[in-house]
Design a protein around this motif. Structure first.
Motif, PDB file in Angstrom:
ATOM      1  N   THR A 216      48.472  57.022  47.286  1.00 23.04           N
ATOM      2  CA  THR A 216      48.368  57.194  48.734  1.00 23.04           C
ATOM      3  C   THR A 216      49.698  57.646  49.331  1.00 23.04           C
ATOM      4  O   THR A 216      49.751  58.545  50.172  1.00 23.04           O
TER       5      THR A 216
ATOM      6  N   TYR B 244      39.552  56.238  48.196  1.00 22.32           N
ATOM      7  CA  TYR B 244      39.082  55.555  49.418  1.00 22.32           C
ATOM      8  C   TYR B 244      37.734  54.883  49.147  1.00 22.32           C
ATOM      9  O   TYR B 244      37.468  53.778  49.646  1.00 22.32           O
TER      10      TYR B 244
ATOM     11  N   PRO C   1      34.336  51.192  51.707  1.00 24.20           N
ATOM     12  CA  PRO C   1      34.352  51.295  53.167  1.00 24.20           C
ATOM     13  C   PRO C   1      32.949  51.206  53.754  1.00 24.20           C
ATOM     14  O   PRO C   1      31.956  51.277  53.022  1.00 24.20           O
ATOM     15  N   ASN C   2      32.892  51.075  55.062  1.00 21.40           N
ATOM     16  CA  ASN C   2      31.613  51.138  55.780  1.00 21.40           C
ATOM     17  C   ASN C   2      30.907  52.440  55.425  1.00 21.40           C
ATOM     18  O   ASN C   2      31.506  53.521  55.479  1.00 21.40           O
TER      19      ASN C   2
ATOM     20  N   TYR D 106      43.932  59.038  57.801  1.00 24.02           N
ATOM     21  CA  TYR D 106      43.192  57.803  58.091  1.00 24.02           C
ATOM     22  C   TYR D 106      42.813  57.083  56.792  1.00 24.02           C
ATOM     23  O   TYR D 106      43.026  55.873  56.641  1.00 24.02           O
ATOM     24  N   MET D 107      42.267  57.852  55.823  1.00 22.11           N
ATOM     25  CA  MET D 107      41.902  57.244  54.529  1.00 22.11           C
ATOM     26  C   MET D 107      43.137  56.657  53.853  1.00 22.11           C
ATOM     27  O   MET D 107      43.085  55.569  53.271  1.00 22.11           O
TER      28      MET D 107
ATOM     29  N   ARG E 138      45.064  48.108  52.284  1.00 20.70           N
ATOM     30  CA  ARG E 138      44.333  47.253  51.341  1.00 20.70           C
ATOM     31  C   ARG E 138      45.185  46.918  50.109  1.00 20.70           C
ATOM     32  O   ARG E 138      44.987  45.886  49.472  1.00 20.70           O
TER      33      ARG E 138
ATOM     34  N   THR F 239      37.698  51.277  47.929  1.00 18.39           N
ATOM     35  CA  THR F 239      37.931  50.161  48.843  1.00 18.39           C
ATOM     36  C   THR F 239      36.631  49.712  49.508  1.00 18.39           C
ATOM     37  O   THR F 239      36.661  48.854  50.387  1.00 18.39           O
TER      38      THR F 239
ATOM     39  N   VAL G 174      43.975  53.351  55.376  1.00 22.55           N
ATOM     40  CA  VAL G 174      43.054  52.298  54.950  1.00 22.55           C
ATOM     41  C   VAL G 174      43.410  51.817  53.542  1.00 22.55           C
ATOM     42  O   VAL G 174      43.533  50.607  53.289  1.00 22.55           O
ATOM     43  N   VAL G 175      43.608  52.776  52.628  1.00 26.23           N
ATOM     44  CA  VAL G 175      43.890  52.402  51.243  1.00 26.23           C
ATOM     45  C   VAL G 175      45.243  51.693  51.143  1.00 26.23           C
ATOM     46  O   VAL G 175      45.375  50.674  50.465  1.00 26.23           O
TER      47      VAL G 175
END
Lengths: 182, 182, 182
Positions: free
Chosen positions: C39, A118, A123-124, A169-170, A177, A121, A173-174
């Motif tokens: 993932t 994660y 992230p914020n 959640y991670m 992407r 990527t 996101v991954v």
């Protein structure tokens, strides 16, 4: 790297944010946060091994005096220092710690990999750091209410679900992407 | 990268050593050493699966001749090629290999993550390489004295403790470096 | 990075291919492919936890009406919402899912580490991506034929062997590249 550019960072015309050179260094705040909390969770997991051993030996040592009452909880024959102790597998305290340990392996080890990729990527930073913190604290609570001091049910399932949701959640996101690399 | 600088490497005035660009490449001797020994341990762990299967099939094959004596050690119904064999879970040889395998998962998998992130702190090369070597050899000894040829007790606990202490040492190093990101 | 060099890439005179700066970024197609499939496998593993819980609760909910027939499959005392249910460990459906989950841990978790460090050897892009795809799909098939809908034997052992062989292949590649760092 080398000298920092004076020109403002511009987003390319295709709308994607340029990926920075290397995210897996101590210069990346998110990676440092991951390092710290992953270390805490690794230490917690290894302490489960010692807790299991402690449970086994507690009864062992207690048992030294009253020979008849001694609990028989060592799984391997060579662990029996006294020949009159039989091998046994069903001590409830030891089995509870072992179930908690297995649950750790089922959840924390995939989380380690998921959180690590994660980070790649980019992230914020605040979101990522807080996810690491909450997930790690949730698992520490999980161990406390499962293996150390059993507590009525909603507590354990909440602690379990917290890291599970964060990992999902991670993963989302991954996966989003990298969906084009299926 | 590009041309190596002729100027001497200078420590910044705040006393911290500059972190190098990327430690996770084959140019880093510590990472290469980690790669080799992690590979050895992964192969060792996967061989445990095969050792379990071998234990199950050894009795299976032996049992083909004397129908009455055949050991019943297959956990799933579809694994029983002959209908008169019942499902059984308590063969001592198989269970011993499985406990050794579980112990591997409990200790080696967290070690993989811990050692990987330990590399990112740019440790002393000789210390790190020797830690990887000792930890890996200790786990190979652990498997030999646990699953292959059972040996009286101090041997297994020493092999187990060696990797445990090394992992705790790495955890301490990483936690101290990243303590400000709590 | 920056502007691509116009000069042809030349192999150094010692015959080794120069390792690129950083392989663990989203610019590397192999790493992206790893990210996606890792993932998927993490999500699959976590769903096994939920499948176990579902199996437990399915009987739980079913059991609410006919009090006498209710299955007793909750391992911890605090999970028993009704006092007249005893703790039990041997429900065959739950145990099957748990064996499948343990098999996942034994095989997928070492694969995660092995595949990750395999990327650092800068393998052929098409070979690496296809290995990730085949290994991941094989494990999804493994879960389906083991835990969801049991199928006669050759299917599960083939799915199991596929990822095992791929992991051993990666291990061989990495070990040969790093053999001098033993």
């Amino acid at each position: 790297m080398s000298a920092p550019s004076l020109a403002p960072i511009t987003t390319p015309s295709n709308g994607t944010v340029p990926t920075p050179g290397n995210l897996f260094t101590l210069d990346n705040r998110v990676f440092c946060c991951y390092l710290f909390w992953a270390t805490v969770l690794v230490a917690k997991m290894l302490l489960m091994s010692l807790l299991t051993a402690l449970q086994r030996f507690r009864y062992k040592l207690l048992a030294l005096v009253p020979l008849k009452l001694r609990r028989k909880i060592f799984p391997n024959e060579e662990d029996l220092f006294f020949k009159n102790i039989e091998v046994q597998f069903d001590d409830p305290h030891v089995e509870r710690v072992r179930r908690a340990h297995r649950n750790d392996m089922e959840n924390i080890l995939p989380y380690f990999i998921m959180a690590l990729i994660y980070i790649s990527t980019n992230p914020n930073q605040d979101v990522a750091c807080n996810l690491f913190r909450v997930a790690s604290l949730a698992r520490i609570v999980h161990t406390l209410v499962y293996a150390v001091y059993p507590v009525p049910q909603p507590s354990r399932i909440l602690a379990f679900g917290t890291m599970l949701l964060i990992t999902f959640y991670m993963a989302a996101v991954v996966a989003l992407r990298t969906l084009s690399f299926i």
